[in-house]
Design a protein around this motif. Structure first.
Motif, PDB file in Angstrom:
ATOM      1  N   TRP A 309       0.851  -1.192   0.000  1.00  0.00           N
ATOM      2  CA  TRP A 309       0.000   0.000   0.000  1.00  0.00           C
ATOM      3  C   TRP A 309       0.885   1.240   0.000  1.00  0.00           C
ATOM      4  N   MET A 310       0.315   2.374  -0.410  1.00  0.00           N
ATOM      5  CA  MET A 310       1.020   3.656  -0.385  1.00  0.00           C
ATOM      6  C   MET A 310       0.041   4.739   0.054  1.00  0.00           C
ATOM      7  N   CYS A 317      -4.596   6.771   1.984  1.00  0.00           N
ATOM      8  CA  CYS A 317      -4.009   5.756   1.106  1.00  0.00           C
ATOM      9  C   CYS A 317      -4.399   6.030  -0.346  1.00  0.00           C
ATOM     10  N   ARG A 389       8.275   7.832   2.646  1.00  0.00           N
ATOM     11  CA  ARG A 389       8.800   8.039   1.289  1.00  0.00           C
ATOM     12  C   ARG A 389       9.217   9.502   1.150  1.00  0.00           C
ATOM     13  N   TYR A 399       3.920   7.546   2.769  1.00  0.00           N
ATOM     14  CA  TYR A 399       4.412   6.264   3.296  1.00  0.00           C
ATOM     15  C   TYR A 399       4.176   5.150   2.272  1.00  0.00           C
ATOM     16  N   ILE A 400       4.981   4.096   2.370  1.00  0.00           N
ATOM     17  CA  ILE A 400       4.768   2.865   1.627  1.00  0.00           C
ATOM     18  C   ILE A 400       4.913   1.722   2.609  1.00  0.00           C
TER      19      ILE A 400
END
Length: 643
Positions: A309-310, A317, A389, A399-400
């Motif tokens: 997910w990112m 998300c 990230r 974020y990842i």
């Protein structure tokens, strides 16, 4: 008439009537002269320019109100004074040259110079000097007309400064810029535009920019000027912002641009247009590279056997890979934003979001476990690992994270935990049995043996040799020591104080007994402990205390120790510390650290944690923390309906 006035005989010949006529003519003529002078004086007074007359010696003879306003002298102060009172000393030669030219009959047309005011200020003036002649044509005086141009000079200087700043700004700006007149002809091109076009400013001035840099499309088709969005500004008076287009270089090659155009206005009227643009080649290349990179990432992510997910900078998300969608059975759109959280088990939701938000705000990696609903409705345990990230320029991008199903591992851990619990329970039961046997049977028998030896010693004292007496005394002492040791061992195996008096009393008693037996000092302190404590928690902390103190006495190399028990924020905290030789915790666990492993396993059964702070030659602090209520539920696998 002049002959008559100048000849008395003629006046006599004319007679009385003739004199009257002559006198009347003179009065009329003088009246006209005064009228002309009055007109001239009125005009001079009405003028905004200083009008000053002076004789050929430079002495002021007339001085109008404008001269007073500009130079500060009143007519009474100025008339009769040399003109030099308003001329700076360094310009006296200039005045001499003016007088020389006047005597030669020249007119000195307007020129700009400096003059002085009464208060000593130096002002800028525009001056014209004109000769005055009598009827015979001789130059008898001069008229000087002066205009204060100080403000004009300041305005001109300000305009020049503004133009210079504009020129410098345009010459140094990285973006291209050019201006066109109402016919679309180039009036200015800055250096950045010259570099991008390959044309110089001199080559483009006066030419139609569209015909030079915009005359066809990249596919080779003609681009008519009437379709040019930039030129339509002249017709419609609109503005264009961030318009993507393609310009043509001098060598005929194309390059992508983003340009903005606005009308140039003067006094509310459009006099042309200004166009600013930047070369968009690098951005397009970067966008293309970014799209290719994202495509490669999606290919890899969708092929990965883990859920990915990112999220963006807003914590929402923005991407889920195919593995995630297949696992949850939901669509990409439904998971976006905060939609994914709908699949998290309600009991784990608060903890899950708190972990995510705290890590996000600190820009730190995180690991967490929570239950997520699978496509078949079953809740499964997920291990989620997220990292921040960053963009190429170092700015935060979001974020990842990757997730794996750890349900089977959790089941194995639960099974192992249950086995560990049963083993420890069996150990405690065996300890209790041995303690009872030691206390109820062997201790009693050794005590009886000691009494019997004492009885024998008394009976045979009078008839027994001194050597036999010594042997009996030694046997009695050994029997007493054995009884004491067996009793202490019984207490260590199973503390009756722990069962009947609680953790604080049992821990204090153990510290006192151990200190006396080992000849050391143990400072014990307990505070704010709950009156009732779950038996498994009390037993766990008591065993950890036993293990930690015995290890410290054995390995620390010191004879003084500190033990503290306290309740804080819903936890029982046990601390055992010393100032001994210390050790490396990781090496201790890998090497001789069976005691540390045992403590960790015991604490794990009651949801507790063990922390070790130790360094060689810097002492050791061991801290056990056990929640009064379980922090994490045991494995609970329920359907969507039961949740």
């Amino acid at each position: 008439m002049m002959l008559v006035l100048g000849n008395p005989a003629a006046l006599t010949a004319i007679g009385g009537l003739g004199c009257l006529v002559v006198l009347t003519f003179l009065i009329v003529r003088l009246s006209k002269v005064r009228e002309e002078r009055l007109k001239i004086s009125t005009i001079a007074e009405a003028s905004n320019d200083a009008i000053i007359s002076k004789n050929l010696d430079g002495v002021i003879s007339t001085w109008n109100s404008a001269a007073q306003r500009i130079f500060g002298y009143t007519p009474d102060e100025a008339i009769g004074q040399p003109i030099a009172i308003i001329i700076p000393p360094d310009l006296h030669d200039e005045e001499k040259d003016i007088m020389r030219r006047l005597r030669a009959g020249e007119r000195v047309e307007h020129f700009e110079t400096n003059r002085l005011t009464k208060d000593g200020r130096r002002i800028d003036v525009s001056i014209g000097v004109y000769p005055v002649k009598d009827k015979g044509g001789r130059i008898v005086s001069a008229v000087k007309i002066s205009r204060d141009v100080t403000e004009k000079k300041k305005s001109e200087a300000a305009v020049r400064e503004t133009e210079e700043r504009f020129r410098l700004a345009m010459n140094n700006v990285a973006a291209g810029l050019y201006t066109l007149d109402l016919q679309g002809l180039v009036t200015y091109v800055n250096p950045a535009a010259e570099t991008m076009f390959g044309w110089t400013n001199a080559e483009l001035l006066g030419r139609k920019m569209h015909d030079v840099t915009h005359y066809k499309h990249p596919d080779g088709t003609t681009f008519p000027a009437n379709e040019c969005p930039g030129l339509q500004i002249l017709e419609k008076g609109i503005e264009i912002r961030e318009h993507e287009d393609v310009f043509i270089r001098k060598d005929g090659s194309f390059f992508p641009v983003v340009f903005s155009a606005s009308p140039l206005k003067r006094d509310g009227n459009t006099v042309g247009i200004v166009v600013g643009f930047r070369d968009n080649t690098m951005r397009r290349e970067a966008d293309r590279a970014m799209r290719e990179s994202e495509e490669r990432f999606r290919l890899v992510a969708n092929a990965a056997p883990v859920m990915i997910w990112m999220s963006g900078v807003d914590k929402q998300c923005m991407y889920f890979n195919q593995c995630w969608l297949e696992y949850t059975g939901k669509s990409f759109e439904s998971e976006l934003g905060g939609g994914w959280a709908e699949g998290v088990h309600p009991e784990d939701m608060k903890r899950c979001l708190a972990t995510y938000n705290e890590a996000f705000d600190r820009r730190e990696p995180f690991r967490m476990e929570y239950r997520l609903r699978r496509h078949d409705g079953e809740f499964r345990w997920i291990l989620d690992h997220g990292v921040p990230r960053f963009n190429v320029d170092g700015s935060f991008a979001g974020y990842i994270g990757s997730c794996i199903d750890v349900t089977e591992r959790k089941l194995a851990e639960e099974t192992l935990s249950l086995l560990s619990q049963k083993l420890i329970e069996a150990q405690e039961q065996e300890r209790s049995r041995l303690a009872r046997e030691l206390h109820d049977d062997i201790t009693q028998r050794t005590a009886a043996l000691a009494l019997h030896i004492n009885f024998l010693k008394q009976r045979v004292y009078s008839s027994t040799p001194r050597s036999m007496e010594s042997l009996l005394n030694d046997a009695f002492k050994q029997a007493e020591d054995l009884t004491s040791d067996i009793q202490a061992l019984s207490h260590r195996l199973h503390s009756s104080k722990l069962e009947y008096l609680g953790l604080s009393s049992a821990a204090g008693g153990f510290c006192k007994e151990l200190a006396e037996r080992q000849g050391v000092m143990i400072d014990f302190h307990a505070e704010t402990l709950p009156e009732k404590l779950q038996p498994e928690i009390a037993l766990c902390l008591f065993r950890v205390l036993q293990e930690a103190l015995q290890n410290a006495i054995k390995h620390s190399g010191v004879r003084q120790f500190h033990v503290a028990l306290r309740a804080e924020s819903g936890e029982i905290i046990l601390t055992v510390s010393d100032f001994g030789i210390g050790f490396e915790p990781d090496q201790a666990i890998l090497g001789r650290g069976l005691g540390l492993t045992s403590m960790k396993e015991r604490l794990k059964l009651v949801g507790g944690q063990l922390s070790i702070d130790s360094k060689p030659q810097r002492g050791t602090t061991i801290q056990a923390r056990v929640p009064l209520t379980p922090r994490h539920p045991r494995l609970n696998f329920g359907s969507a309906a039961t949740a």
